[in-house]
Design an enzyme around this catalytic site. Structure first.
Site, short mmCIF file in Angstrom:
data_model
loop_
_atom_site.label_atom_id
_atom_site.label_comp_id
_atom_site.label_asym_id
_atom_site.label_seq_id
_atom_site.Cartn_x
_atom_site.Cartn_y
_atom_site.Cartn_z
N ALA A 13 -5.24 73.82 -30.46
CA ALA A 13 -4.94 75.20 -30.04
C ALA A 13 -5.78 75.66 -28.86
CB ALA A 13 -5.14 76.14 -31.23
N ARG A 18 -10.51 75.57 -18.34
CA ARG A 18 -11.26 74.86 -17.29
C ARG A 18 -10.46 73.73 -16.63
NH1 ARG A 18 -16.63 73.12 -19.96
NH2 ARG A 18 -15.51 73.52 -21.90
N ASP A 107 -8.29 66.94 -28.06
CA ASP A 107 -8.75 66.67 -26.69
C ASP A 107 -9.79 65.55 -26.66
OD1 ASP A 107 -10.94 67.90 -27.78
OD2 ASP A 107 -11.01 69.56 -26.34
N ARG A 319 11.90 49.91 -11.30
CA ARG A 319 12.06 51.23 -11.92
C ARG A 319 12.73 51.07 -13.29
NH1 ARG A 319 15.25 54.52 -7.86
NH2 ARG A 319 15.18 55.99 -9.58
N TYR A 352 17.59 47.47 -1.92
CA TYR A 352 17.71 48.41 -3.05
C TYR A 352 18.82 47.92 -3.96
CZ TYR A 352 18.87 52.27 -6.03
OH TYR A 352 19.13 53.01 -7.15
N ARG A 426 32.71 43.65 9.25
CA ARG A 426 31.87 44.20 10.31
C ARG A 426 32.64 44.09 11.62
NH1 ARG A 426 28.48 38.80 9.60
NH2 ARG A 426 29.61 37.52 11.12
#
Ligand code: UD1
Ligand code: MG
Length: 449
Positions: A13, A18, A107, A319, A352, A426
């Site tokens: 909680a 900070r 934490d 990825r 890619y 092309r």
């Protein structure tokens, strides 16, 4: 021996002022997952029920908790009135009873299951309260453990401590074990008559002693385990310790890393023995690498599987959804997303490959792009086994290149290519004999005039 039941209350909680961040403190991540998830993983390894106490409006924290611990009960501490007050927010869980109650802070992400087990041992031996002690280089801010030998009398918070008590080096790491039989009665007696007007969990020690119960201290073996995160600098420090642990485990498991300190890992990075990781490689979540693969320098991988003997990089990017089967080669400046590259296929330079299948032993030439996105939808490219894609080709998806087919260099492929066929798409080359010499002659006359 009967197995003792356990309830762990995770305090989450804190406001985390900070951190100077809009995000809740315990949602900041190290090694690819939020602080609170690290703590919950250690708690789950210990076993038993889990209750998490969050602040008001902490829906994102609740969601993160449920993602890793769907069975955890989440309680809201409406006002932040101290650690004992926070534990009591989980009263309903405490009332259900357990032999051991553990209180941990969300934490403090480096805590190990072994340490949680060590904290429970004195409870099994009859102590009402069990405290984790450590000796920080600088004890400022920590509660001091007032002891005589192994006997723990009280925990004095710094703001309430006398000069003599402040000189004590043994400090409270914050984690506490309470005997389930006495926990609620002790917690309900804690008041707020102290410097911060807070209900201190640490007062449970003196109260237990007053009732004639025993309180025990267990010293942490490794001080780094109790490092807490209050600032971005501490987040980075904790992250660095975690990286060291993860790298150490890989080295122990037979992974070769010439400069392990430059390799960034995630909590779930899985790497087999005889894999070589060159310097400066970053692993995001969800990566596994199989035996004998080599990940060359400056590569970035996330959500990817690298098969046996594959070569990746330097400067490769894998990825989520990238699956490289055995002996695949992915070279420099090649990005792979949601694509399976089958055994022995190669894409060595500047490509890619997204939403695709590349068949076994196919060769994808330099600069090949799968044009997978039409601005609205994603489409698939399917390249057959043994196909050869000439350099600088654009494969406009959805499109299929058959097994063994060739695509001429520089082609823009918009329709399927049959197996063993050749597609060239092309502009046809024209050659003009002597053109350059004629042009230079004309140009030099123009320049003089
Ligand atoms: C606490 C201990 C101290 C110990 C130190 C170790 C107490 C009274 N003191 O001090 O002896 O040396 O930890 O780091 O327990 N929290 C809530 N609700 C609250 C108050 C706190 O959820 O109302 C949570 C915080 O988010 C944090 C944890 O409890 O995760 C500890 O609170 P914090 O205020 O940091 O306690 P410290 O003063 O550091
Ligand atoms: Mg603190």
């Amino acid at each position: 021996m009967t197995v003792r039941s356990c309830l762990t209350v995770v305090l989450a909680a804190g406001e985390g002022t900070r951190m100077r961040s809009l995000r809740a403190k315990v949602l900041h991540a190290v090694a690819g997952r939020p602080l609170v998830a690290h703590v919950l993983a250690a708690v789950q390894a210990t076993g038993g029920r889990v209750a998490v106490v969050v602040g008001p409006g902490a829906d994102a924290v609740t969601a993160a908790v449920k993602a890793v611990a769907p069975d955890a009960d989440v309680f809201v501490q409406a006002e932040r009135r101290g650690t004992a007050h926070a534990v009591l927010a989980a009263r309903a869980a405490l009332e259900q009873g357990a032999d051991d109650i553990l209180v941990v802070f969300a934490d403090t992400p480096l805590i190990r299951p072994e340490t949680l087990a060590a904290l429970r041992a004195p409870l099994a031996a009859g102590a009402a309260v069990s405290v984790l002690g450590f000796r920080p280089a600088d004890p400022t801010g920590y509660g001091r453990l007032v002891t005589d030998g192994d006997d723990l009398f009280a925990i004095r918070e710094e703001k309430d401590a006398s000069a003599e008590e402040r000189a004590i080096r043994l400090c409270n790491a914050g984690l506490m074990g309470l005997s389930g039989a006495h926990a609620l009665a002790l917690l309900d007696r804690i008041g707020d008559a102290n410097a911060k007007r807070e209900f201190y969990l640490t007062d449970a020690v003196a109260l237990a002693r007053e009732s004639g119960f025993r309180a025990a201290v267990t010293e942490a073996i490794d001080d780094s385990e109790v490092l807490g995160v209050n600032t971005q600098a501490q987040l980075a420090e904790v992250g660095a310790v975690l990286q060291q642990r993860l790298r150490g485990a890989l080295l122990d498991a037979g992974v070769t890393m010439a400069a392990p300190e430059t390799v960034h890992l995630c909590f779930d990075t899985t790497i087999a023995h005889d894999v070589t990781i060159e310097p400066y490689v970053v692993f995001g979540p969800g990566v596994s690498v199989e035996e004998g693969a080599v990940i060359k320098a400056f590569s970035h991988l996330e959500g990817a599987r690298v098969g046996r003997g594959a070569l990746v990089g330097p400067y490769a990017r894998l990825r989520p959804g990238a699956v490289l089967e055995a002996d695949v080669h992915i070279g420099n400046f090649v990005e792979i997303k949601a694509a399976t590259v089958e055994t022995g296929a190669k894409a060595n330079h500047l490509s890619y490959i997204g939403d695709a299948r590349i068949g076994a032993k196919a060769n994808v030439g330099a600069g090949t792009i799968t044009c997978n996105y039409d601005g609205v939808l994603k489409h698939k490219t399917d390249i057959g086994a043994g196909a050869f894609i000439g350099s600088n080709s654009s494969l406009v998806a959805p499109v299929k290149i058959g097994d063994g087919a060739y695509v001429g260099s520089g082609s823009v492929i918009t329709t399927d290519v049959p197996a063993d066929g050749l597609a060239v798409a092309r502009g046809r080359q024209t050659v003009k004999q002597g053109w350059a010499a004629r042009w230079r002659a004309i140009a030099s006359v123009k320049k003089k005039s």
